[in-house]
Scaffold this motif. Structure first.
Motif, short mmCIF file in Angstrom:
data_model
loop_
_atom_site.label_atom_id
_atom_site.label_comp_id
_atom_site.label_asym_id
_atom_site.label_seq_id
_atom_site.Cartn_x
_atom_site.Cartn_y
_atom_site.Cartn_z
N LEU A 2 0.87 -1.53 -0.25
CA LEU A 2 0.09 -0.17 -0.03
C LEU A 2 0.89 0.92 -0.12
CD1 LEU A 2 -2.97 -0.22 -0.06
CD2 LEU A 2 -3.00 0.27 2.72
N GLU A 3 2.03 1.13 0.86
CA GLU A 3 2.80 2.34 0.63
C GLU A 3 3.15 2.48 -0.55
OE1 GLU A 3 4.09 2.55 4.56
OE2 GLU A 3 6.09 3.43 3.97
N GLU A 4 4.06 1.66 -1.23
CA GLU A 4 4.22 0.98 -2.85
C GLU A 4 4.21 2.46 -3.25
OE1 GLU A 4 7.61 1.47 -3.61
OE2 GLU A 4 8.47 0.72 -1.70
N LYS A 5 2.90 1.57 -3.59
CA LYS A 5 1.38 2.49 -4.42
C LYS A 5 1.38 4.44 -3.97
CE LYS A 5 -3.56 1.22 -5.18
NZ LYS A 5 -4.66 0.10 -5.20
N CYS A 6 1.52 4.20 -3.09
CA CYS A 6 0.52 5.54 -2.52
C CYS A 6 2.33 6.83 -3.68
CB CYS A 6 0.91 6.49 -0.86
SG CYS A 6 -0.12 5.39 -0.27
N LYS A 7 3.43 6.40 -3.13
CA LYS A 7 4.93 6.50 -3.53
C LYS A 7 4.42 6.45 -4.77
CE LYS A 7 9.28 5.42 -1.78
NZ LYS A 7 9.81 3.98 -0.72
N ARG A 8 4.96 5.95 -5.85
CA ARG A 8 4.14 5.94 -7.22
C ARG A 8 3.61 6.98 -7.96
NH1 ARG A 8 4.45 -0.27 -7.00
NH2 ARG A 8 2.26 -0.05 -7.21
N ILE A 9 2.16 7.22 -7.09
CA ILE A 9 1.01 7.91 -7.71
C ILE A 9 2.09 9.12 -6.80
CG2 ILE A 9 -0.84 8.87 -6.37
CD1 ILE A 9 -2.02 6.67 -6.43
N ALA A 10 2.36 9.79 -5.48
CA ALA A 10 3.16 10.96 -5.37
C ALA A 10 4.78 11.05 -6.77
CB ALA A 10 3.83 10.94 -3.43
N LYS A 11 5.30 10.40 -6.86
CA LYS A 11 6.62 10.41 -8.47
C LYS A 11 5.93 10.91 -8.92
CE LYS A 11 10.49 8.61 -9.21
NZ LYS A 11 11.26 6.75 -8.84
N LYS A 12 5.04 10.41 -9.51
CA LYS A 12 3.68 11.30 -11.22
C LYS A 12 3.45 12.14 -10.69
CE LYS A 12 0.05 9.45 -11.60
NZ LYS A 12 -1.80 8.28 -12.18
#
Lengths: 456, 456
Positions: A110-120
């Motif tokens: 779940l954290e990795e998912k958030c990370k990707r969104i933030a990066k995008k």
């Protein structure tokens, strides 16, 4: 992404996602904090759009007809990615994810998912699993602790980051009790994006931060940490309390913040190398913050102790030696000056013992001589107010002193003492309840001064 | 002369020699103390025989038409020998010489003279140059500190001796603040007759003393000290704070109490050898007194930490390892029991981390399991009250616990916390503001327990 942390502390508009109608809920407390303290615009977001505290509620951040700088997210973990995506689409650049339920309970996915969104979207994120952030100047207050439980410290020059939310909130409350003024506070939780290095770097540049304080269990990028603290500690005092100094503590840190607390010796030597001031335990952390807030570093290690209690002088002397501070004997010239203002039974040495019948005048006369003297770099003042000859005018007299060198005080007792101690602190002299704590604070300030000189 | 110290603490009649008409004078304050607190008969002695506080004044103790058990002498040093002689003639067996101006300012001759007189009449003398004596049960109060400056501690089980009058009076005031109950206090000053050995021996036999506490700079008769503490420390905890641990501290002690503070290593090893509990600094002295006053020694070194703040658990773990306490992992059986009463995100290990949403019920359920468990000898409880889910009922719940093993608590904060902390202490659980201090107190109690077992 450098420099992008400003939006966390000085936003013009904020969305509280998960602002709740229920006063006991985190999302309600945080929204209320913003309403009460924050100068900018605040938007509560909740699928139930009935008003909260009389304010219009939005179903989604995308419904807000305004630019939003900062989003505080306090909803269940599973729902965070979707909301984060919406923040990205809305153009928000700073998000604080208060919600727990991520890597700390094994939901790394779940954290990795958030990370990707933030990066995008190029968003900076504090958290998840954080106790919030605070700015005493702008009024940003994303801390879900009711004010009757956790007092907010006054405005001041300390910026404080904590890996542990509980340490963060308890220390904030204690800073308020101790009268330590704060600029910014960050509980950085799981540090999915913003971590201790980012914060130290940012506080290093921040004009409203003069002292940087942190509690950390472990750092993830040792090389960057070394580089950052080396740079920042040259400019501002960096005071760190390290958790996970022992093998059992390291084990505990691993289950707490998933930190590799690592070999304490490595940390300890990094701190020494880079000029970080290490507080060895909680109490020292506050004691050091107090002395750095109130006094300038001394020019050297030579301390003169002035006391009205011989036993306290002895205990202070012991700690001075332990801390590497020097207690030179006054010169004959200085002794002569001192004897002129002192009765024959006073001890003219170091400690200077004004003895149990000391008056405020006696203190003033001796302190004047000590302030002028070139034989000492700092003064350790011991004032025992149980002794009936010492009047309340001591405070007024101390206020009159020309503070040519750093001075630290030890005093303790019941109401009568407490009242005067508060007054002494108000004129800028830090007071400690034991001689040992006073000496350790002075020693930390002295070591920092030596580091300062080495740099030049 | 063994056993003759009782008269200092339980006299039936007392003379205050130097009782003054002037309310700011020492002799007035002491006389007033006796009038207000002491149950027996009190006779003020002054050459000016006009009444003081409405009481008939005698020109000499010899004019008193009653047996006098205890004389408090507060007149100028030069006049003391004559008055002491009169006390001897009157048959007084216990004298406290408050007056300074003897060996501490080089008048060893005057002190020797008094010594000869005391010996001639078989009188025991405390002082000269003392801050007085105190008995919370009989109401003997020969301390010249006004009550608004130095609060008197409640009745309790600690008897406290101090070589330094200032340390004595400040510590008395702080014991009152800390809620530490006292039985007897003695500032023994120049120790012309009664010294630390006499006092430790006497407190060792005294039924109203359960804990012996002392501040000392140096002892004069090392051999006797060794013998006495060895004997007494087997019966009751003896907690000592030593001043003059360093070379500069020793030098300071020499000018303060003319003590040969001597090699600290010698003292330190004597303390270890004899089972004396050494407080390394002022704060530990109080912290140790508190834990020994409130808790029984544990059966072993195995501690379980229960916390609602992971970071505090880590700091406590660090200090446990430093202090030689063990933090074993709970057995699978115990983990199973714990999991039944805890949500999945709680950390079932050691520390047991109830996490930031812990409720009072959660604490109670876990503490019940810990109290019953045979896997741990003591409990370190960390309660952070900043966290909104933790209600006031925690106090009531703690009160219900079956205290099968020693428990020490760490909690700190502003008013809300302070109020609950006071209540927790009132049910007999000692509370410390930092995890490190809580652990050190528990460690001292644990070391004492091991010593206890070695003796058997």
């Amino acid at each position: 992404m450098k420099g992008m942390l400003e939006k966390f502390f000085s936003p013009t508009s904020v969305a509280v996602i998960g602002a709740s109608h229920n006063p006991t809920k985190i999302g309600h407390v945080i929204f209320k904090n913003f309403l009460e303290r924050f100068g900018g615009r605040v938007y509560p977001i909740n699928v139930d759009t009935s008003p909260i505290l009389g304010r219009k509620v939005y179903a989604s951040i995308k419904d807000v007809n305004d630019k939003v700088d900062l989003a505080i997210i306090a909803i269940r973990a599973e729902a965070v990615p979707k909301v984060l995506e919406e923040c990205g689409e809305k153009g928000v650049k700073a998000c604080v994810i208060i919600s727990g339920g991520f890597s700390e309970i094994g939901r790394k996915d779940l954290e990795e998912k958030c990370k990707r969104i933030a990066k995008k979207y190029g968003m900076r994120v504090i958290g998840p699993n954080t106790a919030g952030i605070y700015d005493a100047y702008s009024g940003v207050d994303a801390m879900f602790f009711p004010e009757n439980r956790m007092k907010r410290p006054n405005r001041g020059k300390i910026s404080f980051f904590s890996q542990s939310g509980a340490v963060g909130s308890t220390f904030m409350d204690l800073m308020a009790v101790e009268g330590l003024g704060i600029s910014k506070f960050v509980s950085y939780g799981n540090a999915m994006d913003v971590n201790e290095c980012d914060l130290i770097e940012f506080f290093g540049r921040d004009k409203k931060t003069e002292i940087i304080a942190g509690f950390l269990e472990g750092v993830r990028d040792g090389r960057r940490f070394l580089k950052v603290v080396k740079q920042v500690a040259r400019k501002k005092p960096v005071i760190i309390l390290k958790g996970g100094k022992s093998s059992v503590g390291t084990r505990a840190a691993l289950s707490h913040s998933a930190s590799m607390a690592g070999e304490y010796l490595v940390y300890s030597s990094v701190f020494k190398q880079t000029g970080v001031i290490e507080a060895k335990e909680c109490e020292e952390f506050f004691d050091f913050l107090k002395v750095f807030s109130k006094q300038k570093p001394p020019k050297g290690r030579r301390v003169v102790i002035v006391t009205n209690g011989g036993g306290f002088g002895v205990l202070a002397s012991d700690e001075c030696e332990k801390q590497g501070l020097e207690l030179p004997e006054p010169s004959d010239r200085m002794k002569k000056l001192l004897r002129k203002v002192l009765p024959p039974h006073a001890v003219v040495n170091n400690p200077i013992d004004l003895t149990g019948d000391a008056t405020a005048e006696r203190y003033l006369n001796v302190l004047k001589i000590c302030m002028r003297s070139k034989e000492f770099d700092s003064i350790l003042l011991i004032i025992l107010l149980q002794i009936p000859t010492l009047g309340k005018e001591i405070v007024e007299f101390l206020g009159k002193l020309n503070m040519k060198k750093p001075i630290v005080c030890c005093s303790a007792g019941s109401e009568f003492s407490k009242d005067l101690i508060k007054k002494v602190e108000n004129i800028g002299i830090p007071v400690y309840p034991t001689p040992e704590r006073a000496v350790r604070a002075l020693a930390a300030l002295t070591r920092y001064a030596e580091l300062e000189r080495t740099k030049k």
